[in-house]
Design an enzyme around this catalytic site. Structure first.
Site, PDB file in Angstrom:
ATOM      1  N   GLU A  27      86.231  81.890  22.242  1.00 51.36           N
ATOM      2  CA  GLU A  27      86.350  80.955  23.371  1.00 51.36           C
ATOM      3  C   GLU A  27      87.789  80.517  23.620  1.00 51.36           C
ATOM      4  O   GLU A  27      88.682  80.744  22.794  1.00 51.36           O
ATOM      5  CB  GLU A  27      85.479  79.724  23.139  1.00 51.36           C
ATOM      6  N   LYS A  88      88.586  72.386  31.623  1.00 48.49           N
ATOM      7  CA  LYS A  88      87.609  72.651  30.565  1.00 48.49           C
ATOM      8  C   LYS A  88      86.319  73.022  31.300  1.00 48.49           C
ATOM      9  O   LYS A  88      85.753  72.198  32.026  1.00 48.49           O
ATOM     10  CB  LYS A  88      87.409  71.394  29.715  1.00 48.49           C
ATOM     11  N   VAL A 108      81.818  76.609  24.613  1.00 48.73           N
ATOM     12  CA  VAL A 108      80.839  77.484  23.956  1.00 48.73           C
ATOM     13  C   VAL A 108      79.789  77.949  24.967  1.00 48.73           C
ATOM     14  O   VAL A 108      79.465  79.139  25.045  1.00 48.73           O
ATOM     15  CB  VAL A 108      80.181  76.746  22.765  1.00 48.73           C
ATOM     16  N   ALA A 143      75.907  70.903  26.991  1.00 48.04           N
ATOM     17  CA  ALA A 143      75.261  72.088  27.574  1.00 48.04           C
ATOM     18  C   ALA A 143      75.340  73.278  26.610  1.00 48.04           C
ATOM     19  O   ALA A 143      74.645  74.277  26.817  1.00 48.04           O
ATOM     20  CB  ALA A 143      75.910  72.435  28.907  1.00 48.04           C
ATOM     21  N   LYS A 161      80.673  68.849  14.185  1.00 45.41           N
ATOM     22  CA  LYS A 161      81.450  67.709  13.685  1.00 45.41           C
ATOM     23  C   LYS A 161      80.601  66.454  13.671  1.00 45.41           C
ATOM     24  O   LYS A 161      79.725  66.288  14.502  1.00 45.41           O
ATOM     25  CB  LYS A 161      82.618  67.439  14.628  1.00 45.41           C
TER      26      LYS A 161
HETATM   27  N1  PSU Z   1      83.701  70.700  19.050  1.00 46.99           N
HETATM   28  C1  PSU Z   1      84.716  71.016  18.235  1.00 46.99           C
HETATM   29  N2  PSU Z   1      85.763  71.693  18.723  1.00 46.99           N
HETATM   30  C2  PSU Z   1      85.816  72.081  20.040  1.00 46.99           C
HETATM   31  C3  PSU Z   1      84.739  71.753  20.891  1.00 46.99           C
HETATM   32  C4  PSU Z   1      83.697  71.052  20.355  1.00 46.99           C
HETATM   33  O1  PSU Z   1      84.664  70.681  17.060  1.00 46.99           O
HETATM   34  O2  PSU Z   1      86.785  72.700  20.470  1.00 46.99           O
HETATM   35  C5  PSU Z   1      84.764  72.193  22.327  1.00 46.99           C
HETATM   36  C6  PSU Z   1      84.012  73.533  22.459  1.00 46.99           C
HETATM   37  O3  PSU Z   1      84.605  74.300  23.477  1.00 46.99           O
HETATM   38  C7  PSU Z   1      82.640  73.067  22.886  1.00 46.99           C
HETATM   39  C8  PSU Z   1      82.983  71.901  23.778  1.00 46.99           C
HETATM   40  O4  PSU Z   1      81.890  74.047  23.562  1.00 46.99           O
HETATM   41  O5  PSU Z   1      84.070  71.262  23.135  1.00 46.99           O
HETATM   42  C9  PSU Z   1      81.826  70.976  23.975  1.00 46.99           C
HETATM   43  O6  PSU Z   1      82.143  70.024  24.943  1.00 46.99           O
HETATM   44  P1  PSU Z   1      80.998  69.054  25.518  1.00 46.99           P
HETATM   45  O7  PSU Z   1      80.625  68.168  24.371  1.00 46.99           O
HETATM   46  O8  PSU Z   1      81.671  68.332  26.642  1.00 46.99           O
HETATM   47  O9  PSU Z   1      79.894  69.953  25.986  1.00 46.99           O
END
Ligand code: PSU
Ligand code: MN
Length: 306
Positions: A27, A88, A108, A143, A161
Protein backbone atom coordinates in the site's frame (compact mmCIF):
# COMPACT_ATOMS: atom_id res chain seq x y z
CA UNK A 1 -11.85 -6.92 -15.66
CA UNK A 2 -12.50 -3.18 -15.40
CA UNK A 3 -11.84 -0.78 -18.22
CA UNK A 4 -8.09 -0.66 -18.76
CA UNK A 5 -8.24 3.11 -18.77
CA UNK A 6 -8.47 2.98 -14.98
CA UNK A 7 -5.60 0.54 -14.37
CA UNK A 8 -1.95 1.10 -15.14
CA UNK A 9 -0.06 -2.06 -14.39
CA UNK A 10 3.72 -1.75 -14.35
CA UNK A 11 5.29 -3.90 -17.11
CA UNK A 12 7.24 -6.00 -14.60
CA UNK A 13 4.05 -6.73 -12.63
CA UNK A 14 2.11 -7.48 -15.82
CA UNK A 15 4.84 -9.88 -16.91
CA UNK A 16 4.68 -11.67 -13.57
CA UNK A 17 0.86 -11.91 -13.72
CA UNK A 18 0.99 -13.24 -17.28
CA UNK A 19 3.62 -15.85 -16.42
CA UNK A 20 2.26 -17.07 -13.09
CA UNK A 21 5.08 -15.53 -11.10
CA UNK A 22 4.00 -14.71 -7.49
CA UNK A 23 3.10 -11.04 -6.87
CA UNK A 24 2.68 -9.24 -3.55
CA UNK A 25 0.71 -5.97 -3.37
CA UNK A 26 1.87 -3.14 -1.07
CA UNK A 27 0.00 0.00 0.00
CA UNK A 28 0.94 3.67 -0.28
CA UNK A 29 -0.84 5.38 2.64
CA UNK A 30 2.06 4.21 4.75
CA UNK A 31 4.37 6.10 2.34
CA UNK A 32 2.46 9.38 2.11
CA UNK A 33 0.85 9.48 5.56
CA UNK A 34 2.58 6.89 7.73
CA UNK A 35 6.25 7.86 7.79
CA UNK A 36 8.37 11.00 7.33
CA UNK A 37 10.39 11.75 4.21
CA UNK A 38 12.91 10.36 3.28
CA UNK A 39 12.54 7.24 5.48
CA UNK A 40 9.17 6.58 3.81
CA UNK A 41 10.65 6.30 0.32
CA UNK A 42 13.71 4.38 1.53
CA UNK A 43 11.45 1.95 3.40
CA UNK A 44 9.05 1.53 0.47
CA UNK A 45 11.99 0.55 -1.70
CA UNK A 46 13.49 -1.74 0.96
CA UNK A 47 10.15 -3.49 1.42
CA UNK A 48 9.96 -4.12 -2.33
CA UNK A 49 13.47 -5.57 -2.15
CA UNK A 50 12.41 -7.97 0.62
CA UNK A 51 9.52 -9.20 -1.54
CA UNK A 52 11.96 -9.84 -4.40
CA UNK A 53 14.48 -11.55 -2.13
CA UNK A 54 11.80 -14.08 -1.14
CA UNK A 55 10.84 -14.88 -4.70
CA UNK A 56 7.90 -12.61 -5.58
CA UNK A 57 7.39 -9.39 -7.54
CA UNK A 58 6.26 -6.32 -5.55
CA UNK A 59 3.34 -4.20 -6.74
CA UNK A 60 3.02 -1.02 -4.71
CA UNK A 61 -0.37 0.56 -5.38
CA UNK A 62 -1.35 4.24 -5.58
CA UNK A 63 -3.53 6.61 -7.65
CA UNK A 64 -2.29 9.23 -10.08
CA UNK A 65 -3.67 11.06 -13.15
CA UNK A 66 -7.00 9.28 -12.91
CA UNK A 67 -5.55 5.77 -12.86
CA UNK A 68 -4.71 3.09 -10.35
CA UNK A 69 -0.99 2.42 -10.51
CA UNK A 70 -0.13 -1.20 -9.80
CA UNK A 71 3.65 -1.21 -9.38
CA UNK A 72 5.49 2.07 -8.85
CA UNK A 73 8.69 3.37 -10.42
CA UNK A 74 11.40 4.83 -8.20
CA UNK A 75 10.18 8.26 -9.36
CA UNK A 76 6.62 7.44 -8.31
CA UNK A 77 7.81 6.28 -4.88
CA UNK A 78 9.66 9.56 -4.41
CA UNK A 79 6.63 11.50 -5.62
CA UNK A 80 4.32 9.84 -3.08
CA UNK A 81 7.00 10.16 -0.42
CA UNK A 82 7.48 13.90 -0.66
CA UNK A 83 4.46 15.52 -2.30
CA UNK A 84 2.32 17.55 0.08
CA UNK A 85 -1.45 17.16 -0.14
CA UNK A 86 -1.55 13.59 -1.44
CA UNK A 87 -5.04 12.28 -0.64
CA UNK A 88 -5.54 9.41 1.75
CA UNK A 89 -7.82 7.28 -0.41
CA UNK A 90 -10.14 4.69 1.00
CA UNK A 91 -12.97 3.25 -1.13
CA UNK A 92 -15.23 6.24 -0.55
CA UNK A 93 -12.66 8.67 -1.96
CA UNK A 94 -11.62 6.62 -5.01
CA UNK A 95 -14.07 7.95 -7.63
CA UNK A 96 -13.62 11.57 -6.56
CA UNK A 97 -9.82 11.44 -6.54
CA UNK A 98 -9.67 9.56 -9.83
CA UNK A 99 -12.25 11.66 -11.66
CA UNK A 100 -10.39 14.82 -10.60
CA UNK A 101 -6.99 13.33 -11.44
CA UNK A 102 -5.66 14.03 -7.94
CA UNK A 103 -2.73 12.09 -6.44
CA UNK A 104 -3.87 9.51 -3.93
CA UNK A 105 -2.21 7.14 -1.48
CA UNK A 106 -4.34 4.05 -0.98
CA UNK A 107 -5.42 2.58 2.36
CA UNK A 108 -5.69 -1.14 3.01
CA UNK A 109 -9.28 -1.14 1.70
CA UNK A 110 -8.50 0.67 -1.56
CA UNK A 111 -5.26 -1.24 -2.09
CA UNK A 112 -7.07 -4.57 -1.67
CA UNK A 113 -9.73 -3.59 -4.18
CA UNK A 114 -7.19 -2.44 -6.77
CA UNK A 115 -5.04 -5.54 -6.18
CA UNK A 116 -8.10 -7.70 -6.81
CA UNK A 117 -8.85 -5.82 -10.04
CA UNK A 118 -5.30 -6.55 -11.18
CA UNK A 119 -5.51 -10.25 -10.21
CA UNK A 120 -3.20 -10.11 -7.17
CA UNK A 121 -4.07 -12.43 -4.26
CA UNK A 122 -1.93 -11.26 -1.35
CA UNK A 123 -0.99 -7.96 0.17
CA UNK A 124 1.48 -6.89 2.88
CA UNK A 125 1.08 -3.82 5.07
CA UNK A 126 2.01 -2.59 8.56
CA UNK A 127 -1.28 -2.44 10.43
CA UNK A 128 -4.87 -2.40 9.23
CA UNK A 129 -7.69 -0.16 10.30
CA UNK A 130 -10.40 -1.53 12.57
CA UNK A 131 -13.09 -0.61 15.07
CA UNK A 132 -12.05 2.54 16.91
CA UNK A 133 -12.29 2.91 20.66
CA UNK A 134 -15.67 4.47 21.38
CA UNK A 135 -17.13 3.22 18.08
CA UNK A 136 -20.33 2.33 19.90
CA UNK A 137 -20.89 6.11 19.93
CA UNK A 138 -19.00 7.38 16.86
CA UNK A 139 -19.59 4.39 14.53
CA UNK A 140 -15.98 4.87 13.41
CA UNK A 141 -15.24 1.50 11.85
CA UNK A 142 -12.61 1.39 9.13
CA UNK A 143 -13.69 0.44 5.62
CA UNK A 144 -10.67 -1.88 5.76
CA UNK A 145 -12.88 -4.32 7.65
CA UNK A 146 -15.89 -4.30 5.32
CA UNK A 147 -13.51 -4.64 2.39
CA UNK A 148 -11.94 -7.68 4.06
CA UNK A 149 -15.44 -9.09 4.24
CA UNK A 150 -15.84 -9.15 0.48
CA UNK A 151 -12.62 -8.97 -1.52
CA UNK A 152 -10.45 -12.01 -2.19
CA UNK A 153 -7.05 -10.64 -1.25
CA UNK A 154 -5.23 -11.95 1.83
CA UNK A 155 -3.75 -9.28 4.11
CA UNK A 156 -0.52 -9.76 6.08
CA UNK A 157 -0.29 -7.22 8.93
CA UNK A 158 1.31 -7.00 12.37
CA UNK A 159 -2.14 -7.14 13.96
CA UNK A 160 -3.98 -3.95 14.77
CA UNK A 161 -2.69 -1.09 16.88
CA UNK A 162 -4.15 -0.56 20.27
CA UNK A 163 -5.35 2.88 19.07
CA UNK A 164 -8.28 0.67 18.07
CA UNK A 165 -10.55 -1.46 20.20
CA UNK A 166 -8.90 -4.79 19.47
CA UNK A 167 -11.68 -6.89 21.01
CA UNK A 168 -14.40 -5.17 18.96
CA UNK A 169 -12.24 -5.41 15.83
CA UNK A 170 -11.93 -9.18 16.26
CA UNK A 171 -15.71 -9.45 16.86
CA UNK A 172 -16.43 -7.47 13.73
CA UNK A 173 -14.09 -9.61 11.63
CA UNK A 174 -15.94 -12.67 12.91
CA UNK A 175 -19.26 -11.10 11.88
CA UNK A 176 -17.86 -10.50 8.39
CA UNK A 177 -16.63 -14.09 8.10
CA UNK A 178 -12.96 -13.11 7.94
CA UNK A 179 -10.59 -15.75 9.34
CA UNK A 180 -7.97 -14.15 11.59
CA UNK A 181 -4.88 -16.32 11.62
CA UNK A 182 -1.83 -15.48 13.69
CA UNK A 183 1.43 -16.66 12.31
CA UNK A 184 3.54 -18.71 14.72
CA UNK A 185 1.88 -17.91 18.07
CA UNK A 186 -1.41 -18.24 19.96
CA UNK A 187 -1.90 -14.58 20.88
CA UNK A 188 -3.13 -11.94 18.45
CA UNK A 189 -0.41 -9.25 18.14
CA UNK A 190 -0.95 -5.49 18.44
CA UNK A 191 1.52 -3.93 16.00
CA UNK A 192 4.24 -2.56 18.33
CA UNK A 193 3.87 -5.59 20.57
CA UNK A 194 3.57 -9.32 19.90
CA UNK A 195 0.94 -9.38 22.64
CA UNK A 196 -2.52 -7.85 22.87
CA UNK A 197 -4.23 -9.73 25.66
CA UNK A 198 -6.48 -11.40 23.05
CA UNK A 199 -6.16 -14.98 21.94
CA UNK A 200 -5.96 -15.29 18.19
CA UNK A 201 -9.03 -17.01 16.73
CA UNK A 202 -6.73 -19.21 14.62
CA UNK A 203 -3.04 -20.04 14.38
CA UNK A 204 -0.90 -21.29 11.51
CA UNK A 205 2.85 -21.90 11.46
CA UNK A 206 3.89 -22.36 7.85
CA UNK A 207 3.47 -20.58 4.50
CA UNK A 208 2.26 -23.87 2.99
CA UNK A 209 -0.48 -24.13 5.60
CA UNK A 210 -1.54 -20.55 4.94
CA UNK A 211 -1.58 -21.13 1.18
CA UNK A 212 -3.77 -24.22 1.67
CA UNK A 213 -6.19 -22.29 3.87
CA UNK A 214 -6.51 -19.51 1.28
CA UNK A 215 -7.04 -21.96 -1.58
CA UNK A 216 -9.70 -23.83 0.40
CA UNK A 217 -11.54 -20.64 1.36
CA UNK A 218 -11.74 -19.29 -2.14
CA UNK A 219 -12.46 -22.65 -3.79
CA UNK A 220 -15.42 -22.95 -1.43
CA UNK A 221 -16.70 -19.63 -2.73
CA UNK A 222 -16.20 -18.03 0.67
CA UNK A 223 -15.37 -14.58 -0.60
CA UNK A 224 -13.33 -12.09 1.35
CA UNK A 225 -9.94 -11.78 2.93
CA UNK A 226 -7.96 -13.65 5.54
CA UNK A 227 -6.20 -11.44 8.06
CA UNK A 228 -2.78 -12.96 8.60
CA UNK A 229 -1.38 -11.45 11.77
CA UNK A 230 2.39 -11.57 11.84
CA UNK A 231 3.95 -10.50 15.17
CA UNK A 232 6.64 -7.82 15.20
CA UNK A 233 10.16 -9.33 15.56
CA UNK A 234 11.03 -9.55 19.27
CA UNK A 235 14.05 -7.25 19.02
CA UNK A 236 11.82 -4.35 17.94
CA UNK A 237 8.91 -4.72 20.34
CA UNK A 238 7.96 -1.65 22.34
CA UNK A 239 6.71 -1.48 25.91
CA UNK A 240 2.90 -1.61 25.88
CA UNK A 241 2.55 0.73 28.87
CA UNK A 242 4.58 3.41 27.11
CA UNK A 243 2.55 3.11 23.91
CA UNK A 244 -0.69 3.20 25.90
CA UNK A 245 0.32 6.50 27.52
CA UNK A 246 0.90 8.05 24.12
CA UNK A 247 -2.33 6.65 22.71
CA UNK A 248 -4.34 8.10 25.61
CA UNK A 249 -2.69 11.47 25.10
CA UNK A 250 -3.32 11.29 21.35
CA UNK A 251 -7.00 10.41 21.84
CA UNK A 252 -7.40 13.31 24.29
CA UNK A 253 -5.71 15.72 21.86
CA UNK A 254 -7.83 14.45 18.98
CA UNK A 255 -11.02 15.02 20.97
CA UNK A 256 -9.88 18.47 22.06
CA UNK A 257 -8.95 19.51 18.51
CA UNK A 258 -12.18 18.00 17.16
CA UNK A 259 -10.36 15.61 14.82
CA UNK A 260 -12.92 13.46 13.03
CA UNK A 261 -13.48 10.96 10.26
CA UNK A 262 -10.59 9.96 8.05
CA UNK A 263 -8.19 12.30 9.89
CA UNK A 264 -8.42 10.31 13.14
CA UNK A 265 -6.07 7.45 12.23
CA UNK A 266 -3.28 9.61 10.69
CA UNK A 267 -3.55 12.08 13.61
CA UNK A 268 -3.05 9.39 16.26
CA UNK A 269 -0.30 7.63 14.31
CA UNK A 270 1.49 10.96 13.84
CA UNK A 271 1.19 11.73 17.55
CA UNK A 272 2.72 8.39 18.57
CA UNK A 273 5.48 8.73 15.97
CA UNK A 274 6.49 12.21 17.10
CA UNK A 275 6.41 11.31 20.81
CA UNK A 276 8.40 8.12 20.55
CA UNK A 277 10.69 9.38 17.83
CA UNK A 278 13.17 6.94 16.43
CA UNK A 279 11.88 3.95 18.32
CA UNK A 280 8.42 3.68 16.76
CA UNK A 281 9.73 4.44 13.30
CA UNK A 282 12.35 1.73 13.63
CA UNK A 283 9.72 -0.73 14.86
CA UNK A 284 7.41 0.22 12.00
CA UNK A 285 10.13 -0.38 9.41
CA UNK A 286 11.12 -3.72 10.93
CA UNK A 287 7.59 -5.06 11.09
CA UNK A 288 6.62 -4.10 7.58
CA UNK A 289 9.71 -5.79 6.17
CA UNK A 290 8.85 -8.86 8.21
CA UNK A 291 5.30 -8.78 6.79
CA UNK A 292 6.64 -8.42 3.25
CA UNK A 293 8.76 -11.53 3.77
CA UNK A 294 5.86 -13.61 5.07
CA UNK A 295 3.56 -12.39 2.27
CA UNK A 296 6.17 -13.32 -0.34
CA UNK A 297 6.66 -16.76 1.23
CA UNK A 298 2.91 -17.37 1.18
CA UNK A 299 2.66 -16.07 -2.42
CA UNK A 300 5.35 -18.56 -3.43
CA UNK A 301 3.59 -21.38 -1.56
CA UNK A 302 0.27 -20.50 -3.26
CA UNK A 303 1.98 -20.66 -6.59
CA UNK A 304 3.37 -24.15 -5.82
CA UNK A 305 -0.11 -25.45 -4.98
CA UNK A 306 -1.26 -24.81 -8.52
N1 PSU B 1 -2.92 1.64 10.94
C1 PSU B 1 -1.59 1.63 11.08
N2 PSU B 1 -0.83 2.18 10.12
C2 PSU B 1 -1.38 2.73 8.99
C3 PSU B 1 -2.79 2.73 8.85
C4 PSU B 1 -3.52 2.17 9.85
O1 PSU B 1 -1.09 1.13 12.07
O2 PSU B 1 -0.67 3.22 8.12
C5 PSU B 1 -3.41 3.30 7.61
C6 PSU B 1 -3.65 2.17 6.59
O3 PSU B 1 -3.50 2.68 5.28
C7 PSU B 1 -5.09 1.82 6.85
C8 PSU B 1 -5.68 3.18 7.15
O4 PSU B 1 -5.74 1.19 5.77
O5 PSU B 1 -4.68 3.84 7.91
C9 PSU B 1 -6.98 3.09 7.89
O6 PSU B 1 -7.56 4.35 7.98
P1 PSU B 1 -9.06 4.51 8.51
O7 PSU B 1 -9.01 4.13 9.96
O8 PSU B 1 -9.38 5.95 8.28
O9 PSU B 1 -9.89 3.59 7.67
MN1 MN C 1 -12.59 5.99 10.28
Amino acid sequence: MINAKYLQIHPEVQHALDHNIPVVALESTIISHGMPWPQNAITAKAVEDVVRQYGAIPATIAIKDGRCLVGLSQEDIEFFGQTKGVWKVSLRDMPFVMANKLPGATTVAATMRIAALAGIKIFATGGTGGVHRGAEMTMDVSADLTEMGQTNVAVVAAGVKSILDIGLTLEYLETLGVPVVTYGQDEFPSFYSSKSGFKSPLRMDTPEGMAQLLATKWELGLNGSVLIANPIPAAYEMASALIETHIQQALDDAAQQNIKGKEVTPFILQHIASHTQGESLEANIALIKNNARVAAEIAVAMHKLK
